[in-house]
Design an enzyme around this catalytic site. Structure first.
Site, PDB file in Angstrom:
ATOM      1  N   THR A  16      -3.702   2.624   2.691  1.00 58.05           N
ATOM      2  CA  THR A  16      -5.110   2.249   2.625  1.00 58.05           C
ATOM      3  C   THR A  16      -5.499   1.801   1.228  1.00 58.05           C
ATOM      4  O   THR A  16      -6.224   0.810   1.056  1.00 58.05           O
ATOM      5  CB  THR A  16      -6.001   3.419   3.083  1.00 58.05           C
ATOM      6  OG1 THR A  16      -5.681   3.740   4.445  1.00 58.05           O
ATOM      7  CG2 THR A  16      -7.468   3.055   2.989  1.00 58.05           C
ATOM      8  N   LYS A  37      -8.317  -2.496  11.220  1.00 58.81           N
ATOM      9  CA  LYS A  37      -7.600  -1.260  11.525  1.00 58.81           C
ATOM     10  C   LYS A  37      -7.528  -1.160  13.043  1.00 58.81           C
ATOM     11  O   LYS A  37      -8.523  -0.844  13.705  1.00 58.81           O
ATOM     12  CB  LYS A  37      -8.334  -0.051  10.945  1.00 58.81           C
ATOM     13  CG  LYS A  37      -7.611   1.283  11.156  1.00 58.81           C
ATOM     14  CD  LYS A  37      -6.455   1.454  10.199  1.00 58.81           C
ATOM     15  CE  LYS A  37      -5.845   2.855  10.321  1.00 58.81           C
ATOM     16  NZ  LYS A  37      -4.740   3.075   9.364  1.00 58.81           N
ATOM     17  N   GLY A 112       0.476   5.032  10.166  1.00 58.40           N
ATOM     18  CA  GLY A 112       1.788   5.626   9.942  1.00 58.40           C
ATOM     19  C   GLY A 112       2.837   4.553   9.699  1.00 58.40           C
ATOM     20  O   GLY A 112       2.592   3.553   9.033  1.00 58.40           O
TER      21      GLY A 112
END
Length: 237
Positions: A16, A37, A112
């Site tokens: 991020t 996202k 992830g």
């Protein structure tokens, strides 16, 4: 580069903040930026997610989130447990391409690692990147164990006909150990792509104004910055 996928070798390694640095650097160059996202997990309906953090640090980006699930799990698992619809690669690619028609740069931040499942069919961020034919920036940690995960990520990309644009170290410690220093040379070798930046540990804790003016120093010219791998290796290798 209209769409850039930002994927990590794992979770909690700085994706991020790297995405925010990419956005801040592009904005400083006068480009319009959108951040997508596809699936935010582990965040309540009124809490700030990753795109909100990118906007806080980087500035005036268009922030887009396709789905939000309350539990901090892989998106497919979180969606199933919440009895909510999952997000598939076609939806991700469609949203990114729509944003790309209206912005100079679209940053798609994964959840992830590269192959984390987004739906029950086992689709991942790699499948969306294939549909978009987009380059993938690999974010990796600096220390022991990162070489194996980085090489596996690069091999997974190439097996799908995708190219790793390069690797960025997500959080460089103030006192790097021997493994971290050696990995500056070994990471691009195992990735088969250049080292394109190093973010200092704690970069996300800077005040937004300081973050925006400093981000350009953390990223290589191909990413819009002024960071030099050769110079960094001279100092830390």
């Amino acid at each position: 580069m209209g769409i850039l996928v930002v994927s990590g070798t794992g979770t909690e390694i700085g994706k991020t903040v790297v995405t925010a640095a990419l956005a801040a650097t592009a904005l400083a160059a006068g480009r319009t930026v959108a951040v997508l996202k596809p699936a935010q997990t582990g965040v309540g309906p009124t809490e700030n997610g990753d795109v909100d953090e990118v906007a806080r640090l980087a500035g005036a980006v268009t922030a887009s989130e396709l789905a939000r699930y309350p539990e901090p799990l892989a998106p497919a698992t979180a969606a199933r447990r919440a009895d909510m619809a999952a997000v598939g690669p076609q939806e991700i690619a469609g949203a990114a391409e729509k944003l790309a028609a209206e912005h100079d740069l679209v940053l798609v931040e994964g959840a992830g690692g590269l192959l984390v499942h987004f739906d029950e069919q086992g689709h991942s961020l790699a499948d969306a990147a294939q549909l978009m034919d987009a380059p993938v920036l690999v974010v990796a940690p600096p220390g022991l164990g990162t070489l194996n995960a980085t090489q596996l990520t690069a091999e997974a990309l190439r097996s799908r006909g995708l190219r790793p644009l390069g690797v960025v170290v997500g959080s460089w410690p103030g006192q790097p150990d021997l493994a971290a220093r050696c990995n500056l040379v070994d990471l691009p070798a195992v990735c088969g792509a250049p080292l394109l930046g190093v973010l200092p540990e704690g970069a996300g804790g800077l005040r937004p104004a300081a973050f925006r003016t400093t981000a350009v120093q953390w990223l290589a010219p191909v990413l819009g910055g002024r960071w030099s791998a050769a110079h960094f290796l001279e100092q830390h290798g």
